[in-house]
Write an enzyme that holds these catalytic residues in place. Structure first.
Site, short mmCIF file in Angstrom:
data_model
loop_
_atom_site.label_atom_id
_atom_site.label_comp_id
_atom_site.label_asym_id
_atom_site.label_seq_id
_atom_site.Cartn_x
_atom_site.Cartn_y
_atom_site.Cartn_z
N LYS A 175 0.85 -1.19 0.00
CA LYS A 175 0.00 0.00 0.00
C LYS A 175 0.89 1.25 0.00
O LYS A 175 1.97 1.25 0.62
CB LYS A 175 -0.90 -0.03 1.24
CG LYS A 175 -1.98 1.04 1.27
CD LYS A 175 -2.93 0.82 2.46
CE LYS A 175 -4.04 1.85 2.51
NZ LYS A 175 -4.99 1.62 3.61
N SER A 197 -9.91 1.50 2.38
CA SER A 197 -9.02 2.33 1.59
C SER A 197 -7.92 1.58 0.87
O SER A 197 -7.31 2.11 -0.06
CB SER A 197 -8.40 3.39 2.50
OG SER A 197 -7.56 2.78 3.47
N SER A 210 -10.14 -0.97 6.58
CA SER A 210 -9.54 -0.81 5.25
C SER A 210 -8.79 -2.00 4.69
O SER A 210 -8.41 -2.00 3.52
CB SER A 210 -8.60 0.38 5.23
OG SER A 210 -9.36 1.56 5.11
N1 GLN Z 1 -13.59 3.27 5.72
C1 GLN Z 1 -13.01 3.76 6.92
C2 GLN Z 1 -12.78 5.25 6.83
O1 GLN Z 1 -13.13 5.81 5.87
C3 GLN Z 1 -11.79 2.99 7.26
C4 GLN Z 1 -10.53 3.52 6.75
C5 GLN Z 1 -9.34 2.71 7.15
O2 GLN Z 1 -9.47 1.65 7.77
N2 GLN Z 1 -8.17 3.24 6.84
O3 GLN Z 1 -12.29 5.85 7.72
#
Ligand code: GLN
Length: 477
Positions: free
Chosen positions: A81, A156, A180
């Site tokens: 990532k 994400s 994410s």
């Molecule tokens: N979807 C969640 C957010 O928008 C989780 C993001 C993440 O785990 N980095 O914050």
């Protein structure tokens, strides 16, 4: 070239055996993946950059293989990532504000992967600073779901999930602050693990919410997840929140594990009916495998989402203050220092990032701090107590990973709250700091296409071994 290998099903275990038996070399394997990326990435947009030295890394792995070295990831191609630091390589966290930034050191997980012999393919697309559930918040375009290109790959860590599901990487790393790793894993039909908070060092991971963030693997099998977890976890002097082995003594695996299901969460969680059917089938499957299912009540778990969307932006607003146009990446010149800041942040940050910095600054400001931030902290404590106590009755918890399958690109991007709701089942594990794994639970037909769904198991702190055990049984590994 050797006879074709199926990159869509290859596992670490098989690849390691074939590399040792000289059925193919690490250079062959890396070449297959580079070819797959070349033909597929233009459409999918999983990778933001493919490293120029992949084959050199693979050559070094081949030398070690020929010397008989036995390392868990020797020659295994891994995607990373874009918020993980690899010394000398660019990293942008999916943001324009880190334009031109080159990492000055390796993240601890990177050092561990290197020591284990991994070959790094490149960096993958993500929502800006890991904020999102669809990778539509990336400054570098959306990542498409390899199983249906009209749909999101999730977020994400959408690029990492799509790279593995699309046969463009054998495994990948992502980060999970509120889901994410698990959500994109579920949308793409792969396994995603969020380890215990502090179980994997955050040193060299660009921070989103420091009390929630953790790095986790994307793999095709639970066994591979376990292999990667064993490589990356452990105490690290560079991250004082990591813990020593033995801090949370591990309970042994019982013959008949008890699985707790908080059904009450589904009604208010907006679980779609097809997804609920899929979940109930999974429960039946677990019963047939000999597990005991117990309905449980966690009175405050439904407040997790609200707690998360206060604490997380508060931490985001603090963590992202460092991107000021002076220290890293983009710099837009103004007439004064303040104007430098305003212009750089204005040009460098996307909409969702700005929104969260504003919310975070608001909930931390005097007058509102007690009303929002302090209350959210108190509830976090309460939810933690409830979940930790329920583990006296059940061994693991089970929920769906997401309320439904991958949605269409653009379907929710104009409605931040609709996206936030995607996290309803995943955020509790981050709030409490416990490990959780998303495992594919079959497919349902949506609009003539078969789309995957996932179920999520959660376990007490440092009890990943329970997740691997039940996950392998569920998947028939
Ligand atoms: N979807 C969640 C957010 O928008 C989780 C993001 C993440 O785990 N980095 O914050």
């Amino acid at each position: 070239m050797h006879r074709m290998i199926d990159l869509n099903s290859l596992t670490i275990k098989e690849a390691r055996e074939k590399l040792d038996n000289k059925e193919f070399s690490a250079v062959d394997l890396a070449t297959y993946y580079l070819k797959a990326i070349k033909s597929k990435n233009e459409n999918i947009n999983a990778f933001l950059e493919v490293y120029g030295d992949v084959l050199e890394q693979a050559k070094i792995a081949d030398e070690k293989i020929s010397q008989g070295e036995k390392l868990p990831l020797l020659g295994i191609p891994v995607a990373l990532k874009d918020n993980l630091l690899v010394k000398g390589k660019r990293a942008t966290s999916g943001s324009k504000i880190l334009e031109g930034f080159v990492a000055p050191y390796d993240a601890t997980v990177i050092t561990k992967l290197k020591d284990a012999g991994a070959v790094f393919l490149g960096r993958t697309n993500m929502d800006e600073f890991a904020m999102g559930s669809s990778t539509e918040n990336s400054a570098f375009g959306v990542t498409k779901n390899p199983l249906d290109q009209e749909r999101v790959a999730g977020g994400s860590s959408g690029g990492s999930a799509a790279a593995v599901a699309g046969g463009m990487a054998l495994v990948a790393l992502g980060s999970d602050t509120g889901g994410s790793v698990r959500e994109p894993a579920s949308f793409c039909g792969v396994v995603g693990l969020k380890p215990t908070y502090g179980g994997v060092s955050r040193h060299g991971l660009m921070a989103m919410g420091s009390s929630l963030d953790v790095i986790g693997p994307f793999t095709k099998t639970v066994s591979d997840s376990e292999i990667l977890f064993n490589v990356i976890h452990g105490e690290d002097v560079m991250d004082s929140t990591t813990f020593k082995d033995g801090t949370y003594p591990r309970k042994p695996i019982k013959e008949k594990m008890v699985v707790g299901v908080p059904y009450h969460l589904f009604k208010n969680g907006g679980l779609e009916s097809e997804a609920e059917n899929n979940f109930r089938e999974s429960v039946k499957k677990l019963e047939n495998l000999g597990y005991e299912i117990q309905e449980i009540t966690l009175p405050n778990i439904e407040k997790s989402l609200a707690v998360y969307y206060i604490l997380m932006p508060a931490e985001v607003s603090s963590n992202l203050a460092r991107f000021d146009g002076v220290r890293y990446g983009l710099h837009v010149e103004g007439k004064t220092l303040l104007e430098d800041y305003l212009k750089t942040k204005g040009a460098g940050f996307g909409k969702e990032t700005k929104r969260r910095i504003l919310i975070g600054t608001y909930v931390l400001s005097s007058g509102y701090h007690d009303a929002y931030y302090t209350k959210a902290l108190l509830l976090r404590q309460k939810i933690s107590e409830e979940i930790n106590t329920i583990f006296n009755e059940v061994d693991v918890l089970l929920t769906p990973t997401t309320p439904g399958t991958a949605f269409k690109i653009g379907e929710k991007s104009g409605d931040p709250l609709a996206l936030y709701v995607q996290d309803v089942f995943t955020v509790p594990a981050n709030i409490v700091g416990i490990p959780a794994i998303s495992i594919p639970s079959g497919e349902i037909e949506v609009g003539g296409k078969k789309l995957p769904l996932g179920i999520q198991f959660m376990a007490p702190h440092n009890h990943e071994h329970l997740l691997f055990e039940i996950g392998k049984k569920f998947k028939g590994e």
